[in-house]
Design an enzyme around this catalytic site. Sequence first.
Site, PDB file in Angstrom:
ATOM      1  N   LYS A 102     -21.076 -19.552  -5.688  1.00 40.55           N
ATOM      2  CA  LYS A 102     -22.375 -18.974  -6.047  1.00 40.55           C
ATOM      3  C   LYS A 102     -23.205 -18.958  -4.765  1.00 40.55           C
ATOM      4  O   LYS A 102     -23.532 -19.999  -4.219  1.00 40.55           O
ATOM      5  CB  LYS A 102     -23.077 -19.789  -7.127  1.00 40.55           C
ATOM      6  CG  LYS A 102     -24.395 -19.150  -7.549  1.00 40.55           C
ATOM      7  CD  LYS A 102     -25.146 -20.005  -8.569  1.00 40.55           C
ATOM      8  CE  LYS A 102     -26.475 -19.312  -8.877  1.00 40.55           C
ATOM      9  NZ  LYS A 102     -27.547 -20.271  -9.067  1.00 40.55           N
ATOM     10  N   GLY A 163     -36.804 -22.849 -11.735  1.00 39.09           N
ATOM     11  CA  GLY A 163     -37.459 -24.026 -12.292  1.00 39.09           C
ATOM     12  C   GLY A 163     -38.796 -23.790 -12.949  1.00 39.09           C
ATOM     13  O   GLY A 163     -39.410 -24.734 -13.452  1.00 39.09           O
ATOM     14  N   ALA A 189     -32.082 -18.237 -13.290  1.00 41.21           N
ATOM     15  CA  ALA A 189     -33.344 -18.848 -12.847  1.00 41.21           C
ATOM     16  C   ALA A 189     -34.538 -18.397 -13.676  1.00 41.21           C
ATOM     17  O   ALA A 189     -34.708 -17.228 -13.983  1.00 41.21           O
ATOM     18  CB  ALA A 189     -33.620 -18.592 -11.371  1.00 41.21           C
ATOM     19  N   GLY A 190     -35.357 -19.387 -14.042  1.00 47.13           N
ATOM     20  CA  GLY A 190     -36.625 -19.115 -14.698  1.00 47.13           C
ATOM     21  C   GLY A 190     -36.603 -19.096 -16.207  1.00 47.13           C
ATOM     22  O   GLY A 190     -37.640 -18.920 -16.843  1.00 47.13           O
ATOM     23  N   ASN A 211     -30.392 -24.412 -16.167  1.00 49.82           N
ATOM     24  CA  ASN A 211     -30.272 -25.744 -15.601  1.00 49.82           C
ATOM     25  C   ASN A 211     -31.514 -26.570 -15.920  1.00 49.82           C
ATOM     26  O   ASN A 211     -31.492 -27.460 -16.770  1.00 49.82           O
ATOM     27  CB  ASN A 211     -30.014 -25.674 -14.101  1.00 49.82           C
ATOM     28  CG  ASN A 211     -29.739 -27.019 -13.453  1.00 49.82           C
ATOM     29  OD1 ASN A 211     -29.407 -27.108 -12.281  1.00 49.82           O
ATOM     30  ND2 ASN A 211     -29.856 -28.136 -14.174  1.00 49.82           N
ATOM     31  N   THR A 212     -32.620 -26.251 -15.267  1.00 52.31           N
ATOM     32  CA  THR A 212     -33.825 -27.078 -15.409  1.00 52.31           C
ATOM     33  C   THR A 212     -34.259 -27.217 -16.857  1.00 52.31           C
ATOM     34  O   THR A 212     -34.637 -28.312 -17.290  1.00 52.31           O
ATOM     35  CB  THR A 212     -34.970 -26.481 -14.570  1.00 52.31           C
ATOM     36  OG1 THR A 212     -34.561 -26.419 -13.200  1.00 52.31           O
ATOM     37  CG2 THR A 212     -36.222 -27.330 -14.682  1.00 52.31           C
TER      38      THR A 212
END
Length: 263
Positions: A102, A163, A189-190, A211-212
């Site tokens: 990645k 995040g 992301a986001g 993830n976050t």
Amino acid sequence: MTDLNDDPLTIAGVEFHSRLLVGTGKFPSNQSMAAALEASGTQLVTAALRRVDLNDPSDSLLAAIDQERYRLLPNTSGARDAKEAVRLARLARAASDNNWVKLEVTPEPNHLLPDPIETLAAAEQLVKDGFVVLPYINADPVLARRLEQVGCATVMPLAAPIGTGRGLKTRDQIGLIIEQAAVPVVVDAGLGLPSHAAEAMELGADAVLANTALAIAADPVRMARAFCLGVEAGRQAFLAGSAGESLNSSASSPLTGLLDDLK
């Protein structure tokens, strides 16, 4: 209902029956991470090369990831330019014989937005080196097309900065990327809620990465399961076909016929 096993996500010829990719950062413990991975149903797990020692099978993070069950996707998080990203990827392949990467090039530390010029340069070199490249990018349809043309296996546009949990702020641009892409589009992301993941899948994304939102939830395992369900629901809705939007009302029941029968 479409069986998810009959609707695989295919990246570089490899089939995955989950369309949720999961990152491994920020979890309160490796045990919590491992439990969340299981609950998510994921089959593709990304880990930052700066956080793991691929030469050491006993590395605590690697030891918590069952690589018989999950394909490991090393990422170049923290790389500031193409040269550094390529170096990290080559080191990872030498240590693990894993040619999937990645690609992340984020020179600006406050918002971690990807550098389009350095990302394209790194992608070109890594593809030439025989890597399967999954690049993290701004939601830029022109860049996405260029990355596909140089041989990337996917494109991974951000929904919002890493995040932030703000959801699909780049919806229109991602729609354009999906419309033109001949490789899988993974929204990365986001995404802060399962509804955000569902929205991306409803739009036609092939997969999402989270993830976050999982790692810092009060209950990471329950949130991981919720994201799994959100992705599945969004995919089923996309396959079902949207009825679309309208400014005019339309009755769901007929307004003629019944009253005539009662006369």
